[in-house]
Write a protein that holds these residues in place. Structure first.
Motif, mmCIF file in Angstrom:
data_model
loop_
_atom_site.group_PDB
_atom_site.id
_atom_site.type_symbol
_atom_site.label_atom_id
_atom_site.label_comp_id
_atom_site.label_asym_id
_atom_site.label_seq_id
_atom_site.Cartn_x
_atom_site.Cartn_y
_atom_site.Cartn_z
ATOM 1 N N GLY A 145 1.345 -5.666 -3.562
ATOM 2 C CA GLY A 145 2.678 -5.815 -2.964
ATOM 3 C C GLY A 145 3.160 -7.245 -3.088
ATOM 4 N N SER A 195 5.296 -8.485 -5.150
ATOM 5 C CA SER A 195 6.616 -8.680 -5.747
ATOM 6 C C SER A 195 7.690 -9.020 -4.728
ATOM 7 C CB SER A 195 7.028 -7.416 -6.507
ATOM 8 O OG SER A 195 7.057 -6.312 -5.623
ATOM 9 N N SER A 196 7.388 -8.935 -3.427
ATOM 10 C CA SER A 196 8.419 -9.307 -2.448
ATOM 11 C C SER A 196 7.806 -9.554 -1.073
ATOM 12 C CB SER A 196 9.508 -8.213 -2.355
ATOM 13 O OG SER A 196 9.094 -7.157 -1.535
ATOM 14 N N ILE A 227 6.158 -10.261 2.363
ATOM 15 C CA ILE A 227 4.928 -10.893 2.843
ATOM 16 C C ILE A 227 3.979 -11.181 1.667
ATOM 17 C CG2 ILE A 227 2.866 -10.542 4.284
ATOM 18 C CD1 ILE A 227 4.658 -8.792 6.139
ATOM 19 N N SER A 287 1.882 -5.014 -8.150
ATOM 20 C CA SER A 287 2.839 -4.088 -7.527
ATOM 21 C C SER A 287 3.368 -3.254 -8.691
ATOM 22 C CB SER A 287 3.981 -4.836 -6.813
ATOM 23 O OG SER A 287 4.979 -5.231 -7.729
ATOM 24 N N ARG A 288 4.399 -2.461 -8.460
ATOM 25 C CA ARG A 288 4.871 -1.602 -9.562
ATOM 26 C C ARG A 288 5.848 -2.310 -10.494
ATOM 27 N NH1 ARG A 288 7.173 2.779 -5.601
ATOM 28 N NH2 ARG A 288 7.759 0.761 -4.716
ATOM 29 N N ARG A 289 6.492 -3.407 -10.049
ATOM 30 C CA ARG A 289 7.595 -3.987 -10.841
ATOM 31 C C ARG A 289 7.168 -5.264 -11.556
ATOM 32 N NH1 ARG A 289 11.928 -4.833 -6.415
ATOM 33 N NH2 ARG A 289 10.031 -5.206 -5.207
ATOM 34 N N ASP A 297 0.235 0.769 -9.449
ATOM 35 C CA ASP A 297 0.856 1.668 -8.476
ATOM 36 C C ASP A 297 -0.224 2.109 -7.494
ATOM 37 O OD1 ASP A 297 1.987 3.740 -7.030
ATOM 38 O OD2 ASP A 297 3.101 4.533 -8.739
ATOM 39 N N LEU A 298 -0.025 1.811 -6.229
ATOM 40 C CA LEU A 298 -1.060 2.116 -5.224
ATOM 41 C C LEU A 298 -1.298 3.609 -5.055
ATOM 42 C CD1 LEU A 298 -0.272 -0.569 -2.513
ATOM 43 C CD2 LEU A 298 -2.433 -0.308 -3.764
ATOM 44 N N ASN A 358 -1.866 -5.563 0.702
ATOM 45 C CA ASN A 358 -0.600 -5.795 1.404
ATOM 46 C C ASN A 358 0.470 -4.756 1.052
ATOM 47 O OD1 ASN A 358 1.688 -7.564 2.584
ATOM 48 N ND2 ASN A 358 2.219 -7.384 0.418
ATOM 49 N N TYR A 387 4.114 6.447 9.345
ATOM 50 C CA TYR A 387 3.785 5.029 9.104
ATOM 51 C C TYR A 387 2.760 4.563 10.137
ATOM 52 C CZ TYR A 387 4.605 -0.033 8.533
ATOM 53 O OH TYR A 387 4.452 -1.391 8.327
ATOM 54 N N LYS A 401 -1.148 3.363 9.529
ATOM 55 C CA LYS A 401 -1.627 2.042 9.966
ATOM 56 C C LYS A 401 -2.771 2.203 10.983
ATOM 57 C CE LYS A 401 1.237 -0.591 7.519
ATOM 58 N NZ LYS A 401 0.760 -1.384 6.381
ATOM 59 N N GLY A 460 4.179 -8.267 13.536
ATOM 60 C CA GLY A 460 5.284 -7.614 14.239
ATOM 61 C C GLY A 460 6.449 -7.545 13.265
ATOM 62 N N VAL A 482 8.866 -8.930 10.575
ATOM 63 C CA VAL A 482 8.934 -9.993 9.566
ATOM 64 C C VAL A 482 10.164 -9.709 8.705
ATOM 65 C CG1 VAL A 482 7.691 -11.210 7.730
ATOM 66 C CG2 VAL A 482 6.391 -10.044 9.528
ATOM 67 N N THR A 495 11.814 -9.059 5.840
ATOM 68 C CA THR A 495 11.560 -8.698 4.436
ATOM 69 C C THR A 495 12.453 -7.506 4.085
ATOM 70 O OG1 THR A 495 9.909 -6.999 4.908
ATOM 71 C CG2 THR A 495 9.100 -9.273 4.782
ATOM 72 N N ASN A 536 13.495 -0.578 1.759
ATOM 73 C CA ASN A 536 12.586 0.194 0.912
ATOM 74 C C ASN A 536 11.946 1.373 1.640
ATOM 75 O OD1 ASN A 536 13.010 -1.543 -1.238
ATOM 76 N ND2 ASN A 536 11.390 -2.950 -0.589
HETATM 77 N N1 LIG Z 1 8.157 -6.617 7.376
HETATM 78 C C1 LIG Z 1 7.604 -6.255 8.516
HETATM 79 O O1 LIG Z 1 8.219 -6.371 9.596
HETATM 80 C C2 LIG Z 1 6.187 -5.728 8.536
HETATM 81 C C3 LIG Z 1 5.571 -5.578 9.794
HETATM 82 C C4 LIG Z 1 4.276 -5.096 9.849
HETATM 83 C C5 LIG Z 1 3.593 -4.789 8.689
HETATM 84 N N2 LIG Z 1 4.200 -4.933 7.477
HETATM 85 C C6 LIG Z 1 3.432 -4.583 6.275
HETATM 86 O O2 LIG Z 1 3.478 -5.655 5.365
HETATM 87 C C7 LIG Z 1 3.256 -5.162 4.050
HETATM 88 C C8 LIG Z 1 4.294 -5.778 3.114
HETATM 89 O O3 LIG Z 1 5.585 -5.323 3.482
HETATM 90 P P1 LIG Z 1 6.892 -6.249 3.421
HETATM 91 O O4 LIG Z 1 7.426 -6.340 4.782
HETATM 92 O O5 LIG Z 1 6.647 -7.476 2.661
HETATM 93 O O6 LIG Z 1 7.891 -5.252 2.644
HETATM 94 P P2 LIG Z 1 8.525 -5.310 1.166
HETATM 95 O O7 LIG Z 1 9.263 -6.579 0.981
HETATM 96 O O8 LIG Z 1 9.272 -4.028 1.032
HETATM 97 O O9 LIG Z 1 7.261 -5.319 0.208
HETATM 98 C C9 LIG Z 1 6.493 -4.164 -0.036
HETATM 99 C C10 LIG Z 1 5.637 -4.426 -1.244
HETATM 100 O O10 LIG Z 1 4.820 -3.270 -1.487
HETATM 101 C C11 LIG Z 1 4.948 -2.922 -2.852
HETATM 102 N N3 LIG Z 1 4.786 -1.475 -3.021
HETATM 103 C C12 LIG Z 1 5.495 -0.483 -2.425
HETATM 104 N N4 LIG Z 1 5.089 0.713 -2.877
HETATM 105 C C13 LIG Z 1 4.100 0.471 -3.780
HETATM 106 C C14 LIG Z 1 3.287 1.287 -4.607
HETATM 107 N N5 LIG Z 1 3.402 2.639 -4.620
HETATM 108 N N6 LIG Z 1 2.390 0.705 -5.425
HETATM 109 C C15 LIG Z 1 2.256 -0.638 -5.441
HETATM 110 N N7 LIG Z 1 2.984 -1.469 -4.690
HETATM 111 C C16 LIG Z 1 3.905 -0.919 -3.873
HETATM 112 C C17 LIG Z 1 6.339 -3.385 -3.277
HETATM 113 O O11 LIG Z 1 6.363 -3.686 -4.664
HETATM 114 P P3 LIG Z 1 6.989 -2.771 -5.836
HETATM 115 O O12 LIG Z 1 8.246 -2.164 -5.324
HETATM 116 O O13 LIG Z 1 7.192 -3.766 -6.945
HETATM 117 O O14 LIG Z 1 5.918 -1.772 -6.157
HETATM 118 C C18 LIG Z 1 6.448 -4.691 -2.497
HETATM 119 O O15 LIG Z 1 5.878 -5.746 -3.224
HETATM 120 C C19 LIG Z 1 3.310 -3.641 4.158
HETATM 121 O O16 LIG Z 1 2.005 -3.116 4.185
HETATM 122 C C20 LIG Z 1 3.979 -3.409 5.505
HETATM 123 O O17 LIG Z 1 3.613 -2.173 6.070
HETATM 124 C C21 LIG Z 1 5.485 -5.398 7.384
#
Ligand SMILES: NC(=O)c1ccc[n+]([C@@H]2O[C@H](COP(=O)([O-])OP(=O)(O)OC[C@H]3O[C@@H](n4cnc5c(N)ncnc54)[C@H](OP(=O)(O)O)[C@@H]3O)[C@@H](O)[C@H]2O)c1
Length: 268
Positions: A12, A14-15, A17, A36-38, A61-62, A88, A153, A157, A184, A186, A188, A193
Motif C-alpha cells: 500500500g 502508493s498513497s 500512510i 501496491s497495484r498501481r 495485488d494483495l 499496510n 472492515y 481488522k 485512528g 488519518v 488519506t 477508495n
Molecule cells: N486513513 C485512516 O484513517 C486509517 C485509519 C486506520 C487504519 N488505516 C489503515 O491504513 C492502511 C493504509 O490506508 P490509507 O489510509 O493510507 O488509505 P489509502 O490512501 O487509500 O491507501 C491504501 C493503499 O492500499 C493499497 N491497496 C488497496 N487495495 C489493494 C490491493 N488489492 N492490493 C494491493 N494494494 C492495495 C492502495 O494502492 P493501489 O490502489 O495502488 O493498489 C494504497 O496504496 C490500511 O490498511 C487502512 O485500513 C487507515
C-alpha cells in the motif's frame, strides 16, 4: 540513521500512510520495496524518497496470493534479505451491514486480512533463515471496536489482532518481532477508495477523516514502534479513547456507538 541498509517492504505504498511510511524509512537509510497495484504511483513515491535508485518498485495485488512466492523471490534476488515487512495495504468500507453483498464482504476480508496473512507467511522462511525480522501490520481503532457502516472492515481488522498476537508468541523464541499499529483518523484517500454496498466507490472523504492526523505523523509513530519493537501502538487523537473505553467501560462505548450516525454516500 536508524535503519541504515535495512530492507523494508511496504505494501500500500502508493498513497496515504504507506507513502509517508516509505519516505520516513528512506530518510533513515532503508532500502525500500514498494508494493501496491498501481506501478505509476509507486514510481512517483519511489522518486520522492531519499536515494530513489536504492528502491525496488514491485507491483502486487494483495488479493492475488498465488503471486506472493515469486514476489518474495524477486525481493531476495535484488536485496538478499527482508528485514521489515509493513503490511499496510488495505481498503475501507462505507456500507450498512444489511446492504453489503457477500462478494464485497469477501473482497474486504481478502485485501484486509487474507492478503497480509499470506504475504507474511511467504516472507517468514527468509526471516527465519536470517534469524531476524520484523512483521508490522496496520490495523485500526476498528480492530478493537465496531461502528455503523464498517462491519466487515472492523471484522477484518479484529481478525488481524487474533492472528498476529498468536504469531508474535510463536515467533518470539526465534527473536522475530511482530508490531500491530492501530491508527485512528488519518488524512488519506481511504474514504474515497472505500467500497460501498456493492463494491462501488463512495463519494468524498468523511468529516472525521479531515480532522485526523497527517500520514507523516502516523508514519513517524510506525517508525518509532519498529525501532522500539513495540507489540502494539495506538496513533491518533481523541478517537483513540475508544480503545480504552472498550477495555474499561464497554457499556459506555456501546451507548456512544449506538448514537453514531452513518449516512449512506451516493456512489461516485
Ligand atoms: N486513513 C485512516 O484513517 C486509517 C485509519 C486506520 C487504519 N488505516 C489503515 O491504513 C492502511 C493504509 O490506508 P490509507 O489510509 O493510507 O488509505 P489509502 O490512501 O487509500 O491507501 C491504501 C493503499 O492500499 C493499497 N491497496 C488497496 N487495495 C489493494 C490491493 N488489492 N492490493 C494491493 N494494494 C492495495 C492502495 O494502492 P493501489 O490502489 O495502488 O493498489 C494504497 O496504496 C490500511 O490498511 C487502512 O485500513 C487507515
Amino acid at each position: 540513521m536508524k535503519f541504515s541498509e535495512r530492507i523494508v517492504w511496504v505494501t500500500g505504498a502508493s498513497s496515504g500512510i504507506g507513502e509517508a511510511t516509505a519516505q520516513a524509512f528512506a530518510r533513515e537509510g532503508a532500502h525500500l520495496v514498494l508494493s501496491s497495484r498501481r506501478p505509476d504511483e509507486l514510481a512517483r513515491v519511489g522518486q520522492s524518497c531519499l536515494h530513489p535508485e536504492r528502491h525496488t518498485i514491485l507491483p502486487l495485488d494483495l488479493t492475488a496470493s498465488e503471486t506472493f512466492a515469486a514476489a518474495v523471490g524477486t525481493v531476495l534476488a535484488r536485496h538478499g534479505r527482508i528485514d521489515v515487512l509493513i503490511n499496510n495495504g488495505g481498503s475501507g468500507q462505507r456500507a450498512l451491514a444489511a446492504d453489503t453483498t457477500t462478494e464485497v464482504e469477501r473482497a474486504l476480508m481478502e485485501v484486509n486480512y487474507f492478503g497480509p496473512v499470506a504475504l507474511t507467511k511467504a516472507v517468514l522462511p527468509a526471516m527465519r533463515a536470517q534469524r531476524s525480522g520484523h512483521i508490522v501490520v496496520i490495523s485500526s481503532v476498528m480492530g478493537h471496536l465496531g461502528t455503523p457502516g464498517r462491519s466487515t472492515y472492523a471484522a477484518a481488522k479484529h481478525a488481524l489482532h487474533g492472528y498476529f498476537d498468536s504469531l508474535r508468541a510463536e515467533l518470539s523464541p526465534e527473536g522475530l518481532k511482530v508490531t500491530v499499529v492501530c491508527p485512528g483518523y488519518v488524512k488519506t484517500a481511504i474514504a474515497e477508495n472505500a467500497l460501498g454496498p456493492r463494491g462501488e466507490k463512495t463519494r468524498g472523504p468523511s468529516t472525521a477523516l479531515r480532522s485526523g492526523i497527517s500520514p507523516q505523523r502516523c508514519a513517524a509513530a510506525i517508525l518509532r514502534a519498529v525501532d522500539r519493537a513495540s507489540d502494539e501502538i495506538y496513533v491518533g487523537r481523541w478517537e483513540i479513547c475508544g480503545i480504552y473505553l472498550q477495555r474499561f467501560l464497554p457499556w459506555l462505548l456501546r451507548r456512544i456507538v449506538r448514537k453514531m450516525k452513518f449516512s449512506v454516500h451516493a456512489p461516485r
